[in-house]
Design a protein around this motif. Structure first.
Motif, PDB file in Angstrom:
ATOM      1  N   PRO A 307       2.198  15.597   9.764  1.00 17.29           N
ATOM      2  CA  PRO A 307       1.162  16.304   8.982  1.00 17.29           C
ATOM      3  C   PRO A 307      -0.004  15.357   8.715  1.00 17.29           C
ATOM      4  O   PRO A 307       0.201  14.159   8.535  1.00 17.29           O
ATOM      5  CB  PRO A 307       1.883  16.664   7.680  1.00 17.29           C
ATOM      6  CG  PRO A 307       3.042  15.732   7.586  1.00 17.29           C
ATOM      7  CD  PRO A 307       3.435  15.394   8.993  1.00 17.29           C
ATOM      8  N   CYS A 420       5.684  17.960   3.616  1.00 20.41           N
ATOM      9  CA  CYS A 420       5.296  18.614   4.876  1.00 20.41           C
ATOM     10  C   CYS A 420       5.991  17.975   6.080  1.00 20.41           C
ATOM     11  O   CYS A 420       6.211  18.644   7.096  1.00 20.41           O
ATOM     12  CB  CYS A 420       3.780  18.565   5.059  1.00 20.41           C
ATOM     13  SG  CYS A 420       2.935  19.647   3.908  1.00 20.41           S
ATOM     14  N   LYS A 429       4.760  25.388  10.944  1.00 21.17           N
ATOM     15  CA  LYS A 429       3.885  24.298  10.485  1.00 21.17           C
ATOM     16  C   LYS A 429       2.413  24.589  10.821  1.00 21.17           C
ATOM     17  O   LYS A 429       1.512  24.132  10.128  1.00 21.17           O
ATOM     18  CB  LYS A 429       4.311  22.963  11.095  1.00 21.17           C
ATOM     19  CG  LYS A 429       4.046  22.844  12.581  1.00 21.17           C
ATOM     20  CD  LYS A 429       4.473  21.485  13.091  1.00 21.17           C
ATOM     21  CE  LYS A 429       4.188  21.368  14.575  1.00 21.17           C
ATOM     22  NZ  LYS A 429       4.631  20.115  15.147  1.00 21.17           N
TER      23      LYS A 429
END
Ligand code: FAD
Length: 539
Positions: A307, A420, A429
């Motif tokens: 992320p 995340c 995602k």
């Protein structure tokens, strides 16, 4: 053998339990009561059906468009952003002030409010689905005129932001407003109007409302301004018009388009984010001049497995001037992360509005003049950059969170990145983002009917199929994110940002309720104020 005995006992108990009911049934009062109840329900349904038949007849007579959807589908011109929204039985689409007043007068005189829900839709982009209901949707997408006269832009509720962007650009004017071209004026400029570039300095779009026209539920039209019904004017500045009727025109004061806009959207590695956190960058950014807005956005980016956190700076100064101020306020170590000239762009407000647009629209921003709601749905990637579309603009199922955060929230970004990382192997995602913006448009000198915080954090996660694994996964992940966001919540403002509410009750405000009561009571043609309000889904 044993089973048969148990069976017999069960049958015996069942018959015994019917005896008192039978005795009760023999009582004349009880029989009358049940009979009346059945008749009442039947009569209610019949008279309701009759009312609806009469309504349709009257609408036909005056030429107001309606479509009977029977709760099965949304006509394309009245779709909701949230695919989980309840589908109405009838969509009525007036195209003028007069038409709206006529529809509401009919609903009043036929006493339809009493047992049918009624909702108002401009663009259907409200997260809590207040624009739809299981009864009658008043759809305003046909009322899409916009006009600019000197410093006032006049908008009908069905006007899309895309059209407004172009009109402002043509006239070298500007107004704080959101970045989704398909959000409509009706909901947006009565509940929201936050952006990256202008709202920190100039306030929210809804704070720019100077006057309006509103049709009360009774069908009576009011002109609203500082001198006439100033309480309603206040309620239009972020309070969804206190739900007292249908807004048919909004007049907002615009500003001269700023001559310069510069911006930087720098994707940071986790180590770079750690440098920012160690230096309390977000807290310091909070004290930057109002011309410079900083936001951090966490999402997954094609080409990266982890992320990413994007360090976003939007400024009304030139790039060099902005960097000079950032150096002074944030320190050299942090500015090193964003000082590369390749990471910076400069242009007009129109260019800023194209940040989430497709390459085609970014290169030809004037083509925004051709964009319509229908085209955005039919051919989204002509207008949107794909990743932004998938995680924000697309009609889908989603969870959303919004919270005012404390300015001292740097550690939150590391907590969020860590959370995340856990979904980096899941296809969902690509469908989420978490954005925290400093200077949440808290402009004290401008009136606003919502309490504003200093920092706004919002999260969204989308999926396409209901009731499946994705939904379950998304809801669990949302809960994880919520726990983190709540740790950094600013407990000052009592309500969340009105444009972001995802549950109707989050919009509750005592002062707005008083305004609602005042104007609902003045509609003396409606037989029961209480019934009317509870039957309305308008929230
Ligand atoms: C993809 C997306 C991006 C967004 N981006 C931003 C952003 O950048 N900045 C920001 O501030 N907000 C943003 N928002 C929030 C958005 O501005 C608000 O939710 C806004 O209320 C949506 O307006 P609408 O008319 O499209 O929606 P609707 O769902 O039609 O309306 C929202 C509410 O207002 C009521 N309403 C609508 N029209 C009228 C009317 N004429 N009279 C009376 N009541 C009415 C409806 O009944 C409903 O309860 C975004 C939302 C989405 C879904």
């Amino acid at each position: 053998m044993l089973l048969r005995q148990i069976n017999n006992i069960a049958i015996g108990i069942f018959i015994a339990s019917l005896i008192p009911l039978y005795i009760l049934y023999l009582q004349p009062n009880y029989r009358a009561l049940t009979f009346n109840l059945t008749i009442n329900i039947q009569m209610k349904n019949t008279s309701n059906n009759k009312k609806i038949i009469l309504l349709k007849k009257e609408l036909d007579k005056v030429g107001i468009k309606y479509e009977e959807t029977k709760g099965e589908y949304f006509p394309t011109y009245s779709q909701m952003h949230n695919r989980a929204a309840i589908i109405p039985q009838i969509v009525v689409s007036p195209c003028s002030d007069w038409g709206v007043a006529r529809v509401l007068s009919l609903l009043t005189s036929l006493e339809i409010y009493e047992n049918t829900s009624v909702s108002v839709r401009s663009g259907g982009h409200g997260y809590f689905n207040g624009a739809s209901c299981d009864g009658i949707m008043i759809n305003l997408s046909m009322m899409d005129n916009c006009d600019l006269n000197e410093n006032i832009i006049s908008l009908q509720p069905g006007c899309i932001l895309g059209k407004i962007i172009y009109l402002l650009h043509q006239n070298n004017k500007a107004l704080p407003h959101g970045d989704c071209f398909d959000v409509h004026a009706g909901g947006h400029f009565t509940t929201a109007g936050w952006d990256f570039i202008l709202s920190k300095k100039y306030g929210l779009g809804c704070q720019h409302v100077e006057s309006a026209k509103i049709v009360l539920w009774s069908g009576e039209t009011l002109v609203v301004n500082e001198h006439s019904h100033p309480d309603i004017l206040w309620s239009l500045k972020g309070g969804a018009a206190a739900e007292i009727g249908v807004v048919t025109e909004l007049n907002l004061k615009v500003i001269e388009a700023p001559s310069t806009a510069s911006w930087c959207l720098k994707l940071m590695s986790k180590n770079q984010l750690k440098v920012c956190v160690a230096n309390k960058t977000f807290l310091k950014a909070h004290h930057l001049p109002r011309e410079i807005s900083v936001s951090f956005r966490i999402h997954f980016e094609p080409g990266y497995s982890e992320p990413m956190c994007s360090f976003n700076v939007f400024s009304l100064f030139s790039i060099s001037e902005t960097l000079k101020i950032l150096r002074q306020e944030l320190g050299e170590t942090v500015v090193k992360i964003i000082e590369n000239s390749d990471d910076w762009k400069t242009g007009s407000i129109l260019d800023v509005r194209m940040i989430t647009a497709s390459d085609y629209l970014t290169e030809t921003p004037e083509a925004i003049s051709e964009v319509t709601s229908e085209k955005l749905r039919r051919s989204p990637l002509t207008y949107w950059e794909e990743t932004s579309w998938k995680r924000e603009m697309v009609d889908s199922y989603f969870t959303t969170l919004s919270s005012w955060s404390i300015p001292d929230c740097d550690q939150m970004f590391l907590d969020l990145i860590n959370a995340c990382e856990k979904i980096k192997d899941h296809p969902l995602k690509w469908r989420m983002y978490i954005l925290t913006a400093s200077g949440g448009a808290k402009i004290k000198e401008k009136r606003c009917s919502m309490e504003l915080g200093e920092v706004l954090t919002r999260f969204e996660l989308h999926w396409d199929e209901p009731n499946g694994e994705d939904e379950y996964y998304a809801k669990e992940f949302t809960e994880d994110i919520n726990i983190i966001i709540q740790k950094y919540r600013d407990s000052g403002p009592k309500r969340i940002y009105r444009g972001d509410i995802w549950l109707a009750e989050q919009g509750y405000c005592e002062k707005l309720e008083k305004i609602k009561a005042k104007y609902s009571l003045s509609t003396n043609k409606i037989s029961s104020h209480k019934l009317t309000c509870s039957s309305l889904v308008m929230r």
